[in-house]
Design a protein around this motif. Sequence first.
Motif, PDB file in Angstrom:
ATOM      1  N   TYR A  44      15.506   4.719  15.063  1.00 34.10           N
ATOM      2  CA  TYR A  44      14.590   4.575  16.195  1.00 34.10           C
ATOM      3  C   TYR A  44      13.591   3.503  15.790  1.00 34.10           C
ATOM      4  CZ  TYR A  44      11.804   6.565  20.055  1.00 34.10           C
ATOM      5  OH  TYR A  44      11.136   6.793  21.220  1.00 34.10           O
ATOM      6  N   HIS A  71      17.413   9.455  15.571  1.00 33.00           N
ATOM      7  CA  HIS A  71      16.132   9.476  14.870  1.00 33.00           C
ATOM      8  C   HIS A  71      15.056   9.444  15.948  1.00 33.00           C
ATOM      9  CE1 HIS A  71      17.672   7.664  10.824  1.00 33.00           C
ATOM     10  NE2 HIS A  71      18.622   8.362  11.412  1.00 33.00           N
ATOM     11  N   ARG A 101       7.713   9.536  10.978  1.00 35.75           N
ATOM     12  CA  ARG A 101       6.521   8.846  11.486  1.00 35.75           C
ATOM     13  C   ARG A 101       6.915   7.472  12.001  1.00 35.75           C
ATOM     14  NH1 ARG A 101       2.399   6.020   7.508  1.00 35.75           N
ATOM     15  NH2 ARG A 101       4.269   4.710   7.374  1.00 35.75           N
ATOM     16  N   ALA A 117       4.950  12.518  10.523  1.00 36.38           N
ATOM     17  CA  ALA A 117       6.198  13.185  10.909  1.00 36.38           C
ATOM     18  C   ALA A 117       5.982  14.694  11.046  1.00 36.38           C
ATOM     19  CB  ALA A 117       7.276  12.885   9.872  1.00 36.38           C
ATOM     20  N   TYR A 139      11.084  11.003  -0.429  1.00 40.94           N
ATOM     21  CA  TYR A 139      11.034   9.795  -1.267  1.00 40.94           C
ATOM     22  C   TYR A 139      11.034  10.129  -2.758  1.00 40.94           C
ATOM     23  CZ  TYR A 139       9.871   8.119   3.318  1.00 40.94           C
ATOM     24  OH  TYR A 139       9.941   7.848   4.659  1.00 40.94           O
ATOM     25  N   HIS A 143       6.763   7.607  -1.599  1.00 43.91           N
ATOM     26  CA  HIS A 143       6.507   6.730  -0.448  1.00 43.91           C
ATOM     27  C   HIS A 143       5.438   5.701  -0.836  1.00 43.91           C
ATOM     28  CE1 HIS A 143       4.909   5.533   3.515  1.00 43.91           C
ATOM     29  NE2 HIS A 143       6.180   5.632   3.851  1.00 43.91           N
ATOM     30  N   SER A 146       1.708   6.444  -0.531  1.00 45.30           N
ATOM     31  CA  SER A 146       1.156   7.680  -1.089  1.00 45.30           C
ATOM     32  C   SER A 146       0.231   7.416  -2.263  1.00 45.30           C
ATOM     33  CB  SER A 146       2.286   8.589  -1.566  1.00 45.30           C
ATOM     34  OG  SER A 146       2.822   9.237  -0.470  1.00 45.30           O
ATOM     35  N   ASP A 152       2.490  13.170  -2.339  1.00 50.03           N
ATOM     36  CA  ASP A 152       3.646  12.872  -1.497  1.00 50.03           C
ATOM     37  C   ASP A 152       4.539  14.103  -1.340  1.00 50.03           C
ATOM     38  OD1 ASP A 152       4.863  10.894   0.068  1.00 50.03           O
ATOM     39  OD2 ASP A 152       6.411  10.568  -1.439  1.00 50.03           O
ATOM     40  N   LYS A 159       6.042  19.065   6.086  1.00 49.44           N
ATOM     41  CA  LYS A 159       7.088  18.870   7.106  1.00 49.44           C
ATOM     42  C   LYS A 159       8.066  20.049   7.092  1.00 49.44           C
ATOM     43  CE  LYS A 159       8.057  14.438   5.640  1.00 49.44           C
ATOM     44  NZ  LYS A 159       8.463  13.010   5.726  1.00 49.44           N
TER      45      LYS A 159
HETATM   46  P1  FAD Z   1       5.400  10.855   6.947  1.00 49.11           P
HETATM   47  O1  FAD Z   1       6.109  12.014   6.384  1.00 49.11           O
HETATM   48  O2  FAD Z   1       4.525  11.069   8.126  1.00 49.11           O
HETATM   49  O3  FAD Z   1       4.560  10.191   5.745  1.00 49.11           O
HETATM   50  C1  FAD Z   1       4.007   8.884   5.869  1.00 49.11           C
HETATM   51  C2  FAD Z   1       2.991   8.666   4.757  1.00 49.11           C
HETATM   52  O4  FAD Z   1       1.828   9.436   5.023  1.00 49.11           O
HETATM   53  C3  FAD Z   1       3.450   9.110   3.367  1.00 49.11           C
HETATM   54  O5  FAD Z   1       2.832   8.254   2.430  1.00 49.11           O
HETATM   55  C4  FAD Z   1       2.921  10.519   3.245  1.00 49.11           C
HETATM   56  O6  FAD Z   1       2.747  10.908   1.890  1.00 49.11           O
HETATM   57  C5  FAD Z   1       1.594  10.397   4.005  1.00 49.11           C
HETATM   58  N1  FAD Z   1       1.186  11.612   4.698  1.00 49.11           N
HETATM   59  C6  FAD Z   1       1.977  12.487   5.367  1.00 49.11           C
HETATM   60  N2  FAD Z   1       1.230  13.446   5.930  1.00 49.11           N
HETATM   61  C7  FAD Z   1      -0.061  13.156   5.649  1.00 49.11           C
HETATM   62  C8  FAD Z   1      -1.312  13.767   5.963  1.00 49.11           C
HETATM   63  N3  FAD Z   1      -1.369  14.887   6.687  1.00 49.11           N
HETATM   64  N4  FAD Z   1      -2.454  13.197   5.507  1.00 49.11           N
HETATM   65  C9  FAD Z   1      -2.414  12.058   4.744  1.00 49.11           C
HETATM   66  N5  FAD Z   1      -1.251  11.437   4.410  1.00 49.11           N
HETATM   67  C10 FAD Z   1      -0.099  11.987   4.858  1.00 49.11           C
HETATM   68  N6  FAD Z   1      11.699   4.195  10.153  1.00 49.11           N
HETATM   69  C11 FAD Z   1      11.786   3.873  11.471  1.00 49.11           C
HETATM   70  O7  FAD Z   1      10.901   3.171  11.999  1.00 49.11           O
HETATM   71  N7  FAD Z   1      12.842   4.332  12.225  1.00 49.11           N
HETATM   72  C12 FAD Z   1      13.821   5.110  11.719  1.00 49.11           C
HETATM   73  O8  FAD Z   1      14.733   5.504  12.422  1.00 49.11           O
HETATM   74  C13 FAD Z   1      13.752   5.466  10.331  1.00 49.11           C
HETATM   75  N8  FAD Z   1      14.678   6.277   9.761  1.00 49.11           N
HETATM   76  C14 FAD Z   1      14.523   6.670   8.445  1.00 49.11           C
HETATM   77  C15 FAD Z   1      15.441   7.587   7.896  1.00 49.11           C
HETATM   78  C16 FAD Z   1      15.301   8.016   6.590  1.00 49.11           C
HETATM   79  C17 FAD Z   1      16.287   9.005   6.028  1.00 49.11           C
HETATM   80  C18 FAD Z   1      14.245   7.514   5.778  1.00 49.11           C
HETATM   81  C19 FAD Z   1      14.100   7.941   4.348  1.00 49.11           C
HETATM   82  C20 FAD Z   1      13.331   6.622   6.322  1.00 49.11           C
HETATM   83  C21 FAD Z   1      13.450   6.199   7.658  1.00 49.11           C
HETATM   84  N9  FAD Z   1      12.533   5.332   8.251  1.00 49.11           N
HETATM   85  C22 FAD Z   1      12.641   4.976   9.578  1.00 49.11           C
HETATM   86  C23 FAD Z   1      11.410   4.804   7.480  1.00 49.11           C
HETATM   87  C24 FAD Z   1      10.162   5.703   7.627  1.00 49.11           C
HETATM   88  O9  FAD Z   1       9.745   5.747   8.961  1.00 49.11           O
HETATM   89  C25 FAD Z   1       9.072   5.109   6.757  1.00 49.11           C
HETATM   90  O10 FAD Z   1       9.380   5.331   5.404  1.00 49.11           O
HETATM   91  C26 FAD Z   1       7.677   5.557   7.108  1.00 49.11           C
HETATM   92  O11 FAD Z   1       6.782   4.693   6.406  1.00 49.11           O
HETATM   93  C27 FAD Z   1       7.360   6.998   6.728  1.00 49.11           C
HETATM   94  O12 FAD Z   1       7.998   7.871   7.546  1.00 49.11           O
HETATM   95  P2  FAD Z   1       7.956   9.462   7.257  1.00 49.11           P
HETATM   96  O13 FAD Z   1       8.603  10.121   8.389  1.00 49.11           O
HETATM   97  O14 FAD Z   1       8.440   9.753   5.895  1.00 49.11           O
HETATM   98  O15 FAD Z   1       6.363   9.660   7.337  1.00 49.11           O
END
Ligand code: FAD
Length: 281
Positions: A44, A71, A101, A117, A139, A143, A146, A152, A159
Amino acid sequence: MNKTSAPQFSFEFFPPRTPVGETKLDAVHAELAALGPEFFSVTYGARGTTKVGTRKIVLRFKALGSTMTPHLSFGGSSEPEVEQLLEEYRAEGIDRLVVLRGDIPSDSSSTVTYRYASELVEFIRLKTGDHFHIDVACYPEIHPESSSYDADIGFFKQKVDAGANSAITQYFYNADAYFNFVENCAAIGMDIPIVPGIMPITNFANLSRFSVNCGAEIPRWISQRVMAFGEDQKSISAFGIDVVTRLCERLREGGAPGLHFYTMNQAKSVKQIWQNLGLSE
Ligand code: FAD
């Protein structure tokens, strides 16, 4: 290792930007569908830019008999917009999502607020109960945004606590990073399947650039070997297939509950690795 029923082998696509890309993907899908994966996922775009494209590919290959997993991220969409998409997916028989996210685009002019996310996992559970199986990202090499390894893993746990059923990792080439990560997750009570994300080594220049941004480390011995091949793409490809096959073998021997291949919309390397692993037998 993690709790799971049967090992899960899956393939990831991104929505093509052109009709030519779509036609190519049709052929890649046909080749890979013949291997019998558990599902295909479709990414996505950042800011929800591929909302239409993602759904189009999902429905197209679902109609051909594949199990499809879109996604999804908030990506600047409102809650009612996301809820509507969820309802459409549910009505279309989709029952699994990869919830994220999303990547934050490098141009900082955007006014979009990116929501974690974990917030989307909560939202999906609130609106659709247990209908969807939810995968989230994690990760093993941390990440890039982080502040620490522990922070992280703590946010990954949020989640899971919000209702994620399983996770797919960012790609890595160091199996120990994965095993150590899984152990640390288990130590704080996470027992969902954590499926390694596998990135074949094809276009090394692109892979190196991308790895810097997403925080995945390419071991020095791999980059040195690839550089020594120069422009010899055939040797790079053969070396990449060998390295990634061995990585997958080690992960499977160590109890990884499946493998998720980042196909980059190409079949050749993934298919060869799959065959090397004997997954179709
Ligand atoms: P989150 O889990 O929200 O984390 C993002 C960052 O914020 C991390 O550093 C985390 O430690 C931190 N964090 C989380 N919660 C909090 C909180 N409450 N307070 C403070 N910090 C916090 N990207 C796309 O755009 N489209 C896709 O389809 C896509 N597919 C992917 C599929 C996989 C299997 C993987 C591994 C990655 C994918 N990505 C995609 C990349 C992903 O969107 C990026 O890595 C993004 O930067 C983080 O997404 P996340 O869902 O892990 O974020």
